[in-house]
Design a protein around this motif. Structure first.
Motif, PDB file in Angstrom:
ATOM      1  N   SER A  22       0.848  -1.189   0.000  1.00  0.00           N
ATOM      2  CA  SER A  22       0.000   0.000   0.000  1.00  0.00           C
ATOM      3  C   SER A  22       0.885   1.240   0.000  1.00  0.00           C
ATOM      4  N   GLU A  31      -9.963   0.632  -3.090  1.00  0.00           N
ATOM      5  CA  GLU A  31      -9.642  -0.784  -3.189  1.00  0.00           C
ATOM      6  C   GLU A  31     -10.695  -1.470  -4.046  1.00  0.00           C
ATOM      7  N   LEU A  40      -5.425  -1.150  -6.130  1.00  0.00           N
ATOM      8  CA  LEU A  40      -5.563   0.051  -5.311  1.00  0.00           C
ATOM      9  C   LEU A  40      -5.430   1.240  -6.251  1.00  0.00           C
TER      10      LEU A  40
END
Length: 276
Positions: A22, A31, A40
């Motif tokens: 992330s 997401e 993402l």
């Protein structure tokens, strides 16, 4: 009735915990889960910050190419780089999660998963045309799968554009000059799975020239593919790669004389990849 298929990236797929990377700065992303992979999406850049996919090489199928590119209705059109970015120019819709990656299991499952990859959040603009470097980039996962065939032939692969502030502006987005890929696998050591990983960067800087809002692809430009320390990818892309850096097979340098001054290993063929 459609056969059940796992939605999104599975962090237990390799038999050891491997979370989806992330953004390290905590910036907001959407997401988006698809069959066997997750994107993402960075809405400020309209491109993926990270993608993660699970690949079972032992049941991977080679299906005909099917699927049509489409927007994802779960996010607004102005948060994803759609068809207007790719119209009437020399940009390809470059799959981040490859079409074939989630295409394993039964034929029905594989068809569902491969068709799902044709969604704009899973695309990023790449210079058109194939040369040896780009073909090498596309084949890296196959090469790692072959190496991992002494285990259960499973991979977790994370791919995304490097979203840099210096990327050139074009049609409401900034075209990424680099892409990263990290492939991870696990082999049993003393009865427990031990994580290994390899990191790569594709550089298309020499192929992207944006002048006064127009795109030009220099005819003599080239894609360059590197194997790089995963810690470098984390810094370059601003991504928290969790346990992947400690699992990097490129540490320590296996043969310093073939590494560039910046510590990156230029790849010319699959045989140049170091996998331990």
């Amino acid at each position: 009735m459609a056969e059940a298929i796992t939605a999104g990236y599975d962090d237990a797929f390799l038999g050891t915990g491997l979370p989806l990377p992330s953004p390290a700065d905590g910036r907001a992303t959407h997401e988006l889960t698809y069959p066997r992979f997750t994107v993402l999406l960075d809405p400020s850049r309209r491109l993926a910050a990270v993608t993660g996919v699970n690949i079972d090489g032992s049941t991977l199928l080679d299906l005909p190419r099917t699927g049509q590119w489409r927007l994802d209705p779960r996010v607004t059109d102005d948060e994803q780089a759609g068809p207007a970015v790719y119209a009437d120019n020399d940009l390809d819709r470059g799959h981040l999660v490859r079409r074939r990656d989630p295409g394993w299991g039964t034929p029905a499952q594989a068809r569902t998963a491969t068709a799902a990859t044709f969604v704009y959040p899973n695309a990023a603009p790449q210079a058109s045309g194939f040369n040896q470097s780009k073909e090498l980039w596309l084949g890296l996962e196959d090469h790692v799968l072959e190496f991992a065939d002494t285990t259960d032939e499973r991979l977790a692969v994370f791919t995304a554009p490097v979203l840099a502030d210096e990327d050139p502006a074009y049609r409401g987005i900034r075209i990424p000059r680099r892409f990263f890929k990290v492939a991870a696998w696990a082999a049993p050591v003393d009865g427990a799975p031990q994580l290994s990983a390899a990191g790569f960067v594709l550089d298309q800087s020499d192929l992207i020239d944006v002048v006064h809002g127009a795109l030009a692809v220099p005819p003599l430009g080239a894609f360059r593919t590197f194997q790089v320390p995963i810690t470098d990818i984390a810094v370059l892309a601003g991504i928290d790669l969790g346990p992947l850096a400690a699992a990097d097979v490129l540490q320590p340098p296996p043969d310093a004389e073939v590494r560039g001054e910046d510590g990156w290993r230029l790849l010319r063929a699959p045989e140049d990849v170091f996998l331990g």
